[in-house]
Design a protein around this motif. Structure first.
Motif, PDB file in Angstrom:
ATOM      1  N   UNK A 181       1.106  -0.822  -0.144  1.00 50.58           N
ATOM      2  CA  UNK A 181       0.242  -0.040  -0.002  1.00 50.58           C
ATOM      3  C   UNK A 181       0.868   1.512  -0.174  1.00 50.58           C
ATOM      4  N   UNK A 182       2.276   0.893   1.291  1.00 49.20           N
ATOM      5  CA  UNK A 182       2.648   2.432   0.697  1.00 49.20           C
ATOM      6  C   UNK A 182       3.372   2.882  -0.739  1.00 49.20           C
ATOM      7  N   UNK A 183       4.298   1.325  -1.195  1.00 45.04           N
ATOM      8  CA  UNK A 183       4.335   1.821  -2.835  1.00 45.04           C
ATOM      9  C   UNK A 183       3.433   2.081  -3.479  1.00 45.04           C
ATOM     10  N   UNK A 184       1.994   1.989  -3.602  1.00 44.47           N
ATOM     11  CA  UNK A 184       1.471   2.259  -4.207  1.00 44.47           C
ATOM     12  C   UNK A 184       1.133   4.103  -4.355  1.00 44.47           C
ATOM     13  N   UNK A 185       0.813   4.395  -2.843  1.00 40.70           N
ATOM     14  CA  UNK A 185       0.582   5.597  -2.445  1.00 40.70           C
ATOM     15  C   UNK A 185       1.987   6.629  -2.716  1.00 40.70           C
TER      16      UNK A 185
END
Length: 225
Positions: free
Chosen positions: A38-42
């Motif tokens: 999720x952090x990479x997507x954000x």
């Protein structure tokens, strides 16, 4: 003035909420992710100014995430959050592109100070061609120190050490931090090696009597100018 955008990757819900609310109350914009994917997507969607990454996360750990982001972005500051017992994380974090670390538990004031320091460092690097130290000019990219048109070449480590001293000019440069950052750990032999490099820099800066590097016993060094 645009708000500083922080990507916080922290899977512990209560801590994530506390950090998010505390930063937002101080006028930061916070994007909170609960796992590495999720952090990479954000990161890809929001383009934050700085990353605050927990080391241990589901789906993708903080080190793996930082390594992937570093492949496309060499400049974005990264702070790792580590469990107090995980001392090995400190060195591994630097090896994976981290700029700083905080051991849990930590105070919000310390996190904010470190965020601002890293963002100031990025800004400083953007103007690195003409850093002034008294009557000296320091070119970090070319590793050259100039005094009255006389140029002195610095080694890579001398240049890095001087850059960090300039960044904390008239403030204390933490001894443990710089040893871990430039030497890999803060053992006795590396500490003696750093003292040698400090002595070399003092000699190269001695032509301006208003420029001094002083020892702050038990804490580190301070560049006065």
């Amino acid at each position: 003035m645009n708000k500083i955008k922080v990507l916080l990757a922290e899977d512990e819900a209560s801590l994530g909420m506390i950090v998010t609310e505390s930063l937002e109350s101080r006028d930061f914009t916070v994007f909170h992710a609960v796992d590495g994917e999720e952090a990479l997507q954000i990161y890809q969607q929001e383009k934050p100014d700085i990353l605050v990454l927990d080391v241990m996360m589901p789906k993708k750990d903080g080190f793996t995430l930082a390594k992937e982001i570093r492949e496309e972005n060499k400049q974005i500051p990264i702070i790792f959050l580590t469990a107090k017992s995980q001392t090995s994380d400190v060195l591994e974090g630097f090896n994976h592109g981290g700029n700083d670390y905080l051991k849990k538990p930590f105070s919000m004031e310390e996190l904010i100070v470190r965020i601002k320091a890293l963002l100031n460092r990025v800004e400083l690097k953007q103007n690195v061609e003409s850093l002034k130290i008294g009557n000296y000019t320091f070119n970090h990219t070319k590793q050259i120190l100039t005094f009255n048109q006389e140029e002195v070449n610095l080694t890579h480590r001398e240049a890095q050490l001087l850059f960090y001293l300039i960044e904390k000019k008239n403030e204390i440069l933490d001894r443990t931090f710089i040893l871990n950052k430039l030497w890999g750990n803060d053992d006795f032999f590396n500490a003696r090696s750093m003292d040698v490099f400090i002595s070399k820099l003092r000699k190269k800066l001695k032509k301006d009597e208003n420029v001094q590097i002083i020892n702050v016993r038990g804490f580190g060094y301070k560049l006065l100018c």
